[in-house]
Write a protein that holds these residues in place. Structure first.
Motif, PDB file in Angstrom:
ATOM      1  N   ARG A  85       9.427   8.644   3.502  1.00 16.20           N
ATOM      2  CA  ARG A  85       8.965   7.607   4.414  1.00 16.20           C
ATOM      3  C   ARG A  85       8.235   8.235   5.606  1.00 16.20           C
ATOM      4  O   ARG A  85       7.223   7.695   6.081  1.00 16.20           O
ATOM      5  N   THR A  86       8.708   9.374   6.090  1.00 16.75           N
ATOM      6  CA  THR A  86       8.037  10.068   7.186  1.00 16.75           C
ATOM      7  C   THR A  86       6.642  10.525   6.760  1.00 16.75           C
ATOM      8  O   THR A  86       5.668  10.385   7.515  1.00 16.75           O
ATOM      9  N   ALA A  87       6.524  11.038   5.535  1.00 15.75           N
ATOM     10  CA  ALA A  87       5.212  11.462   5.028  1.00 15.75           C
ATOM     11  C   ALA A  87       4.289  10.260   4.866  1.00 15.75           C
ATOM     12  O   ALA A  87       3.080  10.350   5.154  1.00 15.75           O
ATOM     13  N   ALA A  88       4.838   9.119   4.424  1.00 14.82           N
ATOM     14  CA  ALA A  88       4.020   7.921   4.257  1.00 14.82           C
ATOM     15  C   ALA A  88       3.483   7.440   5.602  1.00 14.82           C
ATOM     16  O   ALA A  88       2.299   7.107   5.735  1.00 14.82           O
ATOM     17  N   VAL A 122      -8.491   9.814   2.855  1.00 14.73           N
ATOM     18  CA  VAL A 122      -8.452   8.502   2.201  1.00 14.73           C
ATOM     19  C   VAL A 122      -7.240   8.407   1.286  1.00 14.73           C
ATOM     20  O   VAL A 122      -6.518   7.405   1.278  1.00 14.73           O
ATOM     21  N   ALA A 123      -6.979   9.460   0.516  1.00 13.33           N
ATOM     22  CA  ALA A 123      -5.827   9.463  -0.386  1.00 13.33           C
ATOM     23  C   ALA A 123      -4.516   9.415   0.392  1.00 13.33           C
ATOM     24  O   ALA A 123      -3.567   8.727  -0.006  1.00 13.33           O
ATOM     25  N   ALA A 124      -4.430  10.134   1.525  1.00 15.72           N
ATOM     26  CA  ALA A 124      -3.216  10.119   2.332  1.00 15.72           C
ATOM     27  C   ALA A 124      -2.958   8.730   2.904  1.00 15.72           C
ATOM     28  O   ALA A 124      -1.829   8.237   2.886  1.00 15.72           O
ATOM     29  N   PHE A 125      -4.014   8.080   3.375  1.00 15.98           N
ATOM     30  CA  PHE A 125      -3.844   6.740   3.927  1.00 15.98           C
ATOM     31  C   PHE A 125      -3.424   5.746   2.855  1.00 15.98           C
ATOM     32  O   PHE A 125      -2.450   5.011   3.018  1.00 15.98           O
ATOM     33  N   LEU A 126      -4.167   5.713   1.744  1.00 14.45           N
ATOM     34  CA  LEU A 126      -3.855   4.755   0.687  1.00 14.45           C
ATOM     35  C   LEU A 126      -2.502   5.042   0.039  1.00 14.45           C
ATOM     36  O   LEU A 126      -1.746   4.118  -0.270  1.00 14.45           O
ATOM     37  N   GLY A 127      -2.179   6.318  -0.161  1.00 14.33           N
ATOM     38  CA  GLY A 127      -0.893   6.661  -0.749  1.00 14.33           C
ATOM     39  C   GLY A 127       0.267   6.283   0.160  1.00 14.33           C
ATOM     40  O   GLY A 127       1.276   5.721  -0.291  1.00 14.33           O
ATOM     41  N   GLY A 128       0.144   6.580   1.443  1.00 10.46           N
ATOM     42  CA  GLY A 128       1.197   6.204   2.391  1.00 10.46           C
ATOM     43  C   GLY A 128       1.362   4.710   2.507  1.00 10.46           C
ATOM     44  O   GLY A 128       2.478   4.189   2.514  1.00 10.46           O
ATOM     45  N   PHE A 129       0.251   3.991   2.571  1.00 14.30           N
ATOM     46  CA  PHE A 129       0.307   2.531   2.656  1.00 14.30           C
ATOM     47  C   PHE A 129       0.937   1.940   1.405  1.00 14.30           C
ATOM     48  O   PHE A 129       1.784   1.049   1.475  1.00 14.30           O
ATOM     49  N   TYR A 131       3.025   3.406  -0.680  1.00 16.52           N
ATOM     50  CA  TYR A 131       4.447   3.731  -0.722  1.00 16.52           C
ATOM     51  C   TYR A 131       5.239   2.799   0.199  1.00 16.52           C
ATOM     52  O   TYR A 131       6.310   2.298  -0.169  1.00 16.52           O
ATOM     53  N   LEU A 132       4.723   2.544   1.400  1.00 17.44           N
ATOM     54  CA  LEU A 132       5.432   1.663   2.330  1.00 17.44           C
ATOM     55  C   LEU A 132       5.512   0.230   1.819  1.00 17.44           C
ATOM     56  O   LEU A 132       6.525  -0.448   1.990  1.00 17.44           O
ATOM     57  N   VAL A 133       4.473  -0.234   1.149  1.00 21.99           N
ATOM     58  CA  VAL A 133       4.496  -1.593   0.602  1.00 21.99           C
ATOM     59  C   VAL A 133       5.470  -1.685  -0.563  1.00 21.99           C
ATOM     60  O   VAL A 133       6.242  -2.639  -0.674  1.00 21.99           O
ATOM     61  N   VAL A 134       5.450  -0.694  -1.445  1.00 26.87           N
ATOM     62  CA  VAL A 134       6.320  -0.734  -2.625  1.00 26.87           C
ATOM     63  C   VAL A 134       7.793  -0.642  -2.234  1.00 26.87           C
ATOM     64  O   VAL A 134       8.645  -1.284  -2.842  1.00 26.87           O
TER      65      VAL A 134
END
Length: 150
Positions: A85-88, A122-129, A131-134
């Motif tokens: 969650r911290t990485a996200a 872009v990948a870090a933003f989309l991946g973190g977002f 993960y937080l939504v899921v």
């Protein structure tokens, strides 16, 4: 069929007087309560300002002691963030900040940034977002809680 007789309505008479005197400049006396001015186009009405009985010049004084109703708010729970969650959150919040810093540095200097750096952000933003939504909770802890908090 239009009416030929005008009714004896005081509102209608006042309205007609307003329309007839539209555009005329009112002349106010130095003391409007004492003297009624005469205008050229019709009767004048005195302007009277009421006097207030309350003390509006006094400053408001707040009570010195706050009301103690005995309510003591509970201690807030500490934030428990796991490493994922911290990485996200770092990806969601850090990627735009790094993109802004890189844009300023590239614009101000002759340095260049590799293309893979932009794709990484872009990948870090989309991946973190994602993960937080899921990992959002699917249901409420209390089904009767409407979310309002004081």
């Amino acid at each position: 069929m239009p009416q030929t007789e005008e009714p004896n309505d005081p509102d209608l008479a006042a309205w007609r007087e307003i329309v007839e005197n539209y555009g005329d400049r009112a002349e106010l006396p130095p003391d409007a309560a004492a003297v009624e001015p005469a205008t050229e186009s019709g009767p004048a009405y005195s302007i009277r300002f009421g006097e207030f009985g309350d003390d509006v010049d006094e400053a408001f004084e707040a009570p010195s002691d706050p009301v103690d109703d005995g309510f003591v708010p509970p201690e807030p729970e500490p934030i428990h963030l796991g490493p994922a969650r911290t990485a996200a959150w770092s990806g969601v919040l850090g990627a735009p900040v790094l993109a802004l810093i890189a844009t300023v540095v590239v614009t101000a200097t002759n340095m260049s940034v590799p293309h893979w750096f932009g794709w990484l952000l872009v990948a870090a933003f989309l991946g973190g977002f994602g993960y937080l939504v899921v990992t959002m909770p699917k249901d409420r802890d209390d089904p009767w809680d409407d979310g309002a908090r004081l």
